[in-house]
Scaffold this motif. Structure first.
Motif, mmCIF file in Angstrom:
data_model
loop_
_atom_site.group_PDB
_atom_site.id
_atom_site.type_symbol
_atom_site.label_atom_id
_atom_site.label_comp_id
_atom_site.label_asym_id
_atom_site.label_seq_id
_atom_site.Cartn_x
_atom_site.Cartn_y
_atom_site.Cartn_z
ATOM 1 N N THR A 43 0.952 -1.180 -0.126
ATOM 2 C CA THR A 43 -0.132 -0.014 -0.175
ATOM 3 C C THR A 43 0.859 1.238 -0.147
ATOM 4 O OG1 THR A 43 -1.800 1.306 1.156
ATOM 5 C CG2 THR A 43 -0.218 0.246 2.555
ATOM 6 N N ALA A 44 0.534 2.195 -0.610
ATOM 7 C CA ALA A 44 1.262 3.626 -0.675
ATOM 8 C C ALA A 44 0.687 4.490 0.544
ATOM 9 C CB ALA A 44 1.217 4.051 -2.075
ATOM 10 N N THR A 45 -0.568 4.272 0.698
ATOM 11 C CA THR A 45 -1.302 5.164 1.716
ATOM 12 C C THR A 45 -2.058 4.555 2.842
ATOM 13 O OG1 THR A 45 -1.938 6.766 -0.370
ATOM 14 C CG2 THR A 45 -3.223 6.988 1.599
ATOM 15 N N TYR A 46 -1.958 5.038 3.875
ATOM 16 C CA TYR A 46 -2.649 4.726 5.029
ATOM 17 C C TYR A 46 -3.711 5.684 5.571
ATOM 18 C CZ TYR A 46 1.643 2.217 4.872
ATOM 19 O OH TYR A 46 2.709 1.298 4.489
ATOM 20 N N THR A 47 -4.801 5.198 5.786
ATOM 21 C CA THR A 47 -5.934 6.034 6.152
ATOM 22 C C THR A 47 -6.094 6.237 7.687
ATOM 23 O OG1 THR A 47 -7.575 4.037 6.275
ATOM 24 C CG2 THR A 47 -7.256 5.212 4.147
ATOM 25 N N PHE A 48 -6.908 7.267 7.973
ATOM 26 C CA PHE A 48 -7.269 7.793 9.399
ATOM 27 C C PHE A 48 -8.852 7.591 9.527
ATOM 28 C CE2 PHE A 48 -3.162 9.507 8.404
ATOM 29 C CZ PHE A 48 -2.432 9.510 9.580
ATOM 30 N N PRO A 49 -9.307 7.216 10.778
ATOM 31 C CA PRO A 49 -10.894 7.086 10.905
ATOM 32 C C PRO A 49 -11.350 8.392 11.215
ATOM 33 C CG PRO A 49 -9.511 6.383 13.060
ATOM 34 C CD PRO A 49 -8.350 6.658 11.763
ATOM 35 N N ASN A 50 -10.530 9.358 11.650
ATOM 36 C CA ASN A 50 -11.080 10.669 11.713
ATOM 37 C C ASN A 50 -10.180 11.693 11.903
ATOM 38 O OD1 ASN A 50 -10.386 10.674 14.470
ATOM 39 N ND2 ASN A 50 -12.408 9.120 14.925
ATOM 40 N N THR A 51 -10.441 12.997 11.861
ATOM 41 C CA THR A 51 -9.470 14.164 11.984
ATOM 42 C C THR A 51 -8.661 13.976 13.471
ATOM 43 O OG1 THR A 51 -10.772 15.584 10.647
ATOM 44 C CG2 THR A 51 -9.124 16.674 12.131
ATOM 45 N N ALA A 52 -9.391 13.688 14.366
ATOM 46 C CA ALA A 52 -8.835 13.338 15.769
ATOM 47 C C ALA A 52 -7.452 12.344 15.699
ATOM 48 C CB ALA A 52 -9.787 12.998 16.980
ATOM 49 N N ALA A 53 -7.797 11.604 14.855
ATOM 50 C CA ALA A 53 -6.619 10.705 14.727
ATOM 51 C C ALA A 53 -5.458 11.151 14.098
ATOM 52 C CB ALA A 53 -7.256 9.321 14.066
ATOM 53 N N VAL A 54 -5.664 11.982 13.061
ATOM 54 C CA VAL A 54 -4.802 12.635 12.468
ATOM 55 C C VAL A 54 -4.095 13.598 13.209
ATOM 56 C CG1 VAL A 54 -4.212 14.233 10.332
ATOM 57 C CG2 VAL A 54 -5.811 12.538 10.181
ATOM 58 N N LEU A 55 -4.584 14.356 13.970
ATOM 59 C CA LEU A 55 -4.151 15.168 14.974
ATOM 60 C C LEU A 55 -3.165 14.419 16.045
ATOM 61 C CD1 LEU A 55 -6.867 17.828 15.441
ATOM 62 C CD2 LEU A 55 -4.783 18.032 14.053
ATOM 63 N N ASP A 56 -3.614 13.164 16.361
ATOM 64 C CA ASP A 56 -3.105 12.697 17.441
ATOM 65 C C ASP A 56 -1.430 12.061 16.651
ATOM 66 O OD1 ASP A 56 -4.668 12.695 19.571
ATOM 67 O OD2 ASP A 56 -5.597 10.764 19.192
ATOM 68 N N TYR A 57 -1.807 11.372 15.489
ATOM 69 C CA TYR A 57 -0.455 11.102 14.781
ATOM 70 C C TYR A 57 0.388 12.372 14.724
ATOM 71 C CZ TYR A 57 2.471 10.068 10.911
ATOM 72 O OH TYR A 57 3.496 9.723 9.911
ATOM 73 N N VAL A 58 -0.006 13.434 14.146
ATOM 74 C CA VAL A 58 0.751 14.568 13.863
ATOM 75 C C VAL A 58 1.328 15.252 15.108
ATOM 76 C CG1 VAL A 58 0.963 16.860 12.964
ATOM 77 C CG2 VAL A 58 -0.206 15.085 11.508
ATOM 78 N N GLU A 59 0.557 15.620 16.153
ATOM 79 C CA GLU A 59 1.161 16.078 17.178
ATOM 80 C C GLU A 59 1.709 15.359 18.384
ATOM 81 O OE1 GLU A 59 -2.590 18.180 18.612
ATOM 82 O OE2 GLU A 59 -2.575 19.732 16.827
ATOM 83 N N LYS A 60 1.270 14.118 18.485
ATOM 84 C CA LYS A 60 2.026 13.194 19.444
ATOM 85 C C LYS A 60 2.702 12.311 19.034
ATOM 86 C CE LYS A 60 -2.473 13.171 22.275
ATOM 87 N NZ LYS A 60 -3.756 12.582 22.641
ATOM 88 N N LYS A 61 3.035 12.238 17.746
ATOM 89 C CA LYS A 61 4.039 11.309 17.058
ATOM 90 C C LYS A 61 3.719 9.771 17.527
ATOM 91 C CE LYS A 61 6.156 15.310 15.838
ATOM 92 N NZ LYS A 61 6.093 15.665 14.363
ATOM 93 N N LEU A 62 2.612 9.427 17.286
ATOM 94 C CA LEU A 62 2.091 8.293 17.348
ATOM 95 C C LEU A 62 2.779 7.118 16.520
ATOM 96 C CD1 LEU A 62 -1.624 8.475 18.335
ATOM 97 C CD2 LEU A 62 0.261 8.231 19.942
ATOM 98 N N PRO A 63 3.097 6.082 16.844
ATOM 99 C CA PRO A 63 3.853 5.140 15.891
ATOM 100 C C PRO A 63 2.927 4.388 15.027
ATOM 101 C CG PRO A 63 3.523 4.062 18.272
ATOM 102 C CD PRO A 63 3.170 5.360 18.301
ATOM 103 N N ARG A 64 2.684 4.915 13.916
ATOM 104 C CA ARG A 64 1.919 4.318 12.887
ATOM 105 C C ARG A 64 2.452 5.049 11.598
ATOM 106 N NH1 ARG A 64 -3.847 5.923 11.072
ATOM 107 N NH2 ARG A 64 -2.789 5.740 9.342
ATOM 108 N N ASP A 65 1.620 4.405 10.312
ATOM 109 C CA ASP A 65 2.261 4.873 9.145
ATOM 110 C C ASP A 65 1.502 5.873 8.631
ATOM 111 O OD1 ASP A 65 4.589 3.014 8.746
ATOM 112 O OD2 ASP A 65 2.849 1.671 9.427
ATOM 113 N N GLU A 66 1.864 6.580 7.811
ATOM 114 C CA GLU A 66 0.936 7.719 7.040
ATOM 115 C C GLU A 66 1.020 7.650 5.550
ATOM 116 O OE1 GLU A 66 1.000 12.483 6.201
ATOM 117 O OE2 GLU A 66 2.641 11.509 7.148
ATOM 118 N N TYR A 67 2.245 7.562 4.808
ATOM 119 C CA TYR A 67 2.504 7.469 3.556
ATOM 120 C C TYR A 67 3.774 6.517 3.118
ATOM 121 C CZ TYR A 67 2.910 9.113 -1.467
ATOM 122 O OH TYR A 67 2.960 9.317 -2.488
ATOM 123 N N GLY A 68 3.731 5.784 2.371
ATOM 124 C CA GLY A 68 4.579 4.866 1.767
ATOM 125 C C GLY A 68 5.948 5.410 1.725
ATOM 126 N N ARG A 69 6.109 6.565 1.390
ATOM 127 C CA ARG A 69 7.463 7.170 1.130
ATOM 128 C C ARG A 69 8.083 7.359 2.454
ATOM 129 N NH1 ARG A 69 6.508 11.701 -1.185
ATOM 130 N NH2 ARG A 69 7.403 13.335 0.101
#
Length: 403
Positions: A43-69
């Motif tokens: 997969t090249a792209t990883y999805t988020f269930p909602n905006t709160a999950a995006v902010l958690d990833y960006v602001e809290k640096k949660l260990p998950r994937d966002e984009y294949g590069r």
């Protein structure tokens, strides 16, 4: 009980030995869908269930994937395994060994900086330093291999990196890693060793204080001539700028190649024992043969760096280089053409033995003077010993030399 040495710090003293790390290192015990092998994520792209999950990833640096590069779960397991095998804190995987070299270098230098490297480094690495980085104002000093006085004399306040392979290719010079690292520390200069030919089975440069280790994983770590990959391994803070630049350049490893490399690493410890065995046996045979003028192999007492190799290396690898006595390029080629087991081709470290004349393969676009300046001679043959039966390999070279 296994004779495999335990990895060095920062791993704990009760860390499993190398063979166990090759099979289990870096992996979760229980994997998705209860599989025993790690899944391959296409997969090249990883999805988020909602905006709160995006902010958690960006602001809290949660260990998950966002984009294949930037990352991939299969690649992440591979990096954890490579770090465990090498005894480092962190590893970064790349699409090729050259991608690892170039991204590492570009992350560390800028216009006006200087690099000092031994002149037996891979010729494409030297070419990148002199011809590519040189266009952007980076100065490269090439020092005779293992001349530590000249290396130290070349260091100045603009020097950012000390670089070498160990062993080198194709002359198999062996660096005194402790001395090399000490020079870097004395002058506050980062040190990097390309340990592709040694592999973590035979030596771990991080144990000697080297800051970063690089591998073309295409070779022994992959082991089957079926993938391209590279890696750098070291402390997290040393690798952080490299990882950031990899995300910008997009030179990360595909998930399929990451899977193939993970599979190859499962048998790495077993394979290296045979590579070492075949390399040593062939080198000893060639040194005794009347048609051979000289053998380059660090496991032979005749080698310039034998004492350093004997002190620091567990084994000496499968690469053997030799000179044919009183032979020109054509006579040397007849021996290359006469062998029946090795295939003629570039690269090394795979299951199949390979053979080449460096003047025709890796250095075909060099002039005669340029080749001689770096010790590449018309009567030179380089052999990468594979996993074939040792006696069969020796018998094959005996008939080729008597051809």
């Amino acid at each position: 009980m296994s004779n495999s040495p335990r990895p060095a710090s920062p791993l704990s003293p009760d860390t499993p030995r190398l063979a166990t790390l090759c099979v289990h290192g870096g992996e979760d015990r229980f994997k998705p869908c209860h599989s025993i092998t790690d899944p391959v994520f296409f997969t090249a792209t990883y999805t988020f269930p909602n905006t709160a999950a995006v902010l958690d990833y960006v602001e809290k640096k949660l260990p998950r994937d966002e984009y294949g590069r930037y990352s991939n779960p299969t690649e992440r397991v591979l990096e954890q395994k490579l770090a465990a095998i090498e005894g480092g804190e962190s590893a970064i995987a790349f699409a090729t060994g050259m991608a690892a070299v170039t991204c590492y270098l570009m992350s560390k230098v800028r216009a006006g900086d200087e690099i000092v490297l031994f002149d037996e480094c891979y010729h494409r690495s030297r070419e990148f330093c002199t011809k590519v980085l040189g266009k952007f104002g980076v100065v490269t000093h090439q020092i005779p291999a293992c001349d530590y006085e000249k290396m130290e004399a070349a260091i100045n306040p603009r020097t950012k990196l000390l670089i070498s392979e160990s062993p080198t290719n194709p002359h198999l010079s062996v660096v005194d890693l402790e001395r090399f690292a000490a020079i870097g520390k004395k002058h506050g200069v980062e040190t990097m060793i390309d340990a592709t030919l040694a592999t973590p089975y035979n030596v771990r440069p991080l144990e000697y204080g080297v800051d970063c280790v690089l591998h073309s994983c295409t070779k022994y770590l992959g082991g089957h001539n079926d993938l391209l990959a590279g890696a750098v391994i070291g402390r997290r803070e040393v690798l952080e700028p490299v990882r950031k630049l990899r995300g910008v350049m997009g030179v990360n490893l595909t998930s399929q190649s990451a899977y193939l490399l993970l599979r190859g690493l499962k048998t790495f410890e077993l394979r290296m024992a045979r590579h070492n065995q075949n390399g040593m046996a062939l080198a000893q045979f060639l040194e005794r043969h009347p048609r051979v003028e000289k053998v380059f192999y660090p496991g032979l007492p005749s080698h310039r760096d034998y004492e350093i190799a004997r002190r620091t290396m567990r084994g000496f690898g499968g690469l053997v280089t030799f000179l044919v006595r009183d032979a020109d390029a054509e006579a040397t080629a007849r021996i290359v053409d006469a062998v029946r087991i090795p295939h003629i081709g570039p690269s090394l470290g795979g299951a199949e033995s390979l053979i080449e004349q460096p003047i025709f393969m890796s250095y075909h676009d060099f002039t005669m003077d340029q080749r001689r300046a770096v010790g590449i001679l018309d009567n030179m043959i380089r052999v990468s010993c594979g996993l074939e039966d040792t006696e069969d390999l020796i018998a094959d070279f005996a008939q080729a030399l008597d051809h």
